[in-house]
Design a protein around this motif. Structure first.
Motif, short mmCIF file in Angstrom:
data_model
loop_
_atom_site.label_atom_id
_atom_site.label_comp_id
_atom_site.label_asym_id
_atom_site.label_seq_id
_atom_site.Cartn_x
_atom_site.Cartn_y
_atom_site.Cartn_z
N ALA A 25 -9.54 9.86 -15.07
CA ALA A 25 -9.76 11.02 -15.92
C ALA A 25 -11.16 10.97 -16.54
O ALA A 25 -11.86 11.98 -16.63
CB ALA A 25 -8.69 11.06 -17.02
N LYS A 26 -11.56 9.77 -16.92
CA LYS A 26 -12.87 9.60 -17.53
C LYS A 26 -13.97 9.95 -16.53
O LYS A 26 -14.96 10.60 -16.86
CB LYS A 26 -13.02 8.14 -17.98
N GLN A 27 -13.74 9.55 -15.30
CA GLN A 27 -14.71 9.83 -14.24
C GLN A 27 -14.83 11.34 -14.03
O GLN A 27 -15.93 11.87 -13.87
CB GLN A 27 -14.21 9.18 -12.95
N GLN A 28 -13.65 12.01 -14.05
CA GLN A 28 -13.67 13.47 -13.87
C GLN A 28 -14.38 14.15 -15.03
O GLN A 28 -15.14 15.10 -14.83
CB GLN A 28 -12.24 14.00 -13.73
N THR A 29 -14.12 13.64 -16.23
CA THR A 29 -14.79 14.21 -17.40
C THR A 29 -16.30 14.05 -17.27
O THR A 29 -17.06 15.00 -17.49
CB THR A 29 -14.31 13.49 -18.68
N ALA A 57 -19.90 24.58 -21.94
CA ALA A 57 -19.94 24.94 -20.51
C ALA A 57 -18.99 24.07 -19.69
O ALA A 57 -18.46 24.50 -18.68
CB ALA A 57 -21.37 24.81 -19.99
N ALA A 58 -18.80 22.83 -20.15
CA ALA A 58 -17.89 21.93 -19.43
C ALA A 58 -16.45 22.14 -19.87
O ALA A 58 -15.54 21.50 -19.34
CB ALA A 58 -18.31 20.48 -19.66
N GLY A 59 -16.25 22.99 -20.88
CA GLY A 59 -14.91 23.28 -21.36
C GLY A 59 -14.30 22.14 -22.16
O GLY A 59 -13.11 21.86 -22.05
#
Lengths: 217, 200
Positions: A25-29, A57-59
């Protein structure tokens, strides 16, 4: 509960899985933040893009951005590291396709211009902050940047080896000057919209001038 | 000059003086237009009736400074003697010496060449034709004197010199090098480039 060996065993198993999912999840963030940052740096410039805008912009919240990156310069450095590593790779491959020393250098430079042609606004932001006393030295000493220097040096040494350049070719000085010229042509692309062909023609002449004094005979 | 015009001119001068000092002491990024207005003792509104942006103010500050530099250059150039390489060395040494009197200001000037918000009318670093012309004239004289090969493409030679000249400023930005150090480095660059167009 803690003392129950069975539960403890179960918890350990869970511990193995949970960090993995969290890491993912951290990687995706991080990837989402980097993509948003890349877009905003390109559109607004380095100064114009704020962490708040990038987060929006990244939500996600600004807190979530700061959980992954220490500050804006950290974000920019991360983007540059990725890009410059690919760039160094592309330029190296191109150089290998050349024959004589000037040809190798020109092919490498042209590959570099082609690589950045699609992301000139980002290159513009990079040039702008490369003059800042704080961030400039960091950009300059990034491993992929040093790799570009090495690439030029290797071409010159190969030229000496093949007898195209004299033994006293002042490789270190010529490397610096060739790199300077390579970089100095970017404003033409950024501000005057020069085509790859035009950049290539200019780089070709510059390489000729810089190598002229080192030609044998 | 009407009263209004002379008032406007006075405002302009105060803003430019204040901005020059603030850019040098605090740095360009850290200085706001509001602060410039406060130090110049004018309203923020009147700053914006004369200048379109902070980048525009910087461009004007530098234009005024560079006018002084080029006046000095034009005065010195006719007295230069020796080889083309030596003349070029003297010309660029004058530049490094002049510009390092206010290093921070000058580095902001270079960085601003990549600024987003610049007016087409402003003259950021590298887009000032005067120096290029002086260098080109020097090379053309070299052809006459016989130490520059007549087949040399002068524009390319000028371009290569300018690229080296500008990037040598990295030493000031990153290593806080002084004018003497930069001149010494650039002297070598000039020597190497001149080697290339020396008649054989």
């Amino acid at each position: 509960m803690k003392h129950d060996p069975l539960t403890l065993h179960g918890a350990q198993e869970a511990e193995v899985r949970v960090p993995t999912r969290r890491a993912l999840a951290k990687q995706q963030t991080r990837a989402k933040v980097l993509a948003a940052a890349r877009r905003l740096f390109s559109e607004e410039g380095y100064e114009g893009a704020t962490i708040r805008d990038i987060a929006a912009a990244a939500g996600m919240s600004t807190g979530a951005v700061f959980a992954n990156f220490t500050d804006k310069s950290d974000l920019f450095r991360e983007i540059m590291l990725t890009d410059m590593a690919s760039l160094a790779e592309v330029m190296r491959e191109a150089a290998h396709r050349g024959r004589a020393v000037d040809d190798c250098l020109l092919k490498a430079f042209s590959a570099g211009y082609a690589f950045y042609k699609s992301q000139l606004p980002l290159a513009r932001a990079a040039f702008s902050i490369s003059w800042s006393p704080d961030q400039g030295p960091e950009l300059r000493s990034m491993a992929p940047v040093l790799a570009l220097h090495d690439l030029i040096t290797e071409q010159l040494l190969a030229g000496i080896e093949r007898g195209e350049l004299s033994q006293e070719a002042e490789v270190k000085l010529r490397t610096q000057m060739l790199f300077d010229c390579y970089l100095a042509n970017y404003p033409e692309a950024i501000f005057l919209g020069w085509s790859i062909d035009a950049l290539q023609a200019k780089a070709k002449d510059q390489i000729r001038v810089i190598l002229a004094g080192a030609r044998r005979g | 000059m009407s009263v209004r015009q002379s008032q406007k001119e006075a405002t302009r001068k105060r803003v430019l003086d204040a901005a020059r000092d603030l850019f040098e002491t605090r740095g360009y990024e850290e200085t706001t237009v509001r602060e410039i207005a406060r130090v110049a003792e004018v309203s923020v509104g009147s700053v914006f009736t004369t200048f379109s942006s902070k980048g525009d103010i910087l461009s004007q500050v530098m234009a005024d400074r560079l006018d002084a530099l080029y006046a000095e250059l034009d005065r010195v150039v006719p007295h230069l003697r020796g080889s083309t390489a030596d003349r070029l060395r003297s010309m660029f040494a004058i530049h490094y010496a002049f510009e390092t009197r206010r290093t921070k200001l000058f580095l902001a000037h270079i960085a601003a060449a990549y600024d987003w918000t610049l007016e087409p009318s402003s003259r950021p670093f590298g887009r000032n034709p005067h120096l290029k012309q002086v260098v080109k004239d020097c090379l053309a004289d070299g052809v006459t004197r016989g130490d520059v090969d007549p087949s040399t493409d002068l524009d390319i030679a000028v371009d290569t010199l300018m690229a080296s000249y500008a990037w040598t400023y990295r030493l000031a930005a990153w290593n806080e090098s002084d004018a003497e150090t930069m001149s010494a480095v650039f002297d070598k660059h000039i020597g190497l480039i001149c080697q290339g167009f020396h008649p054989r």
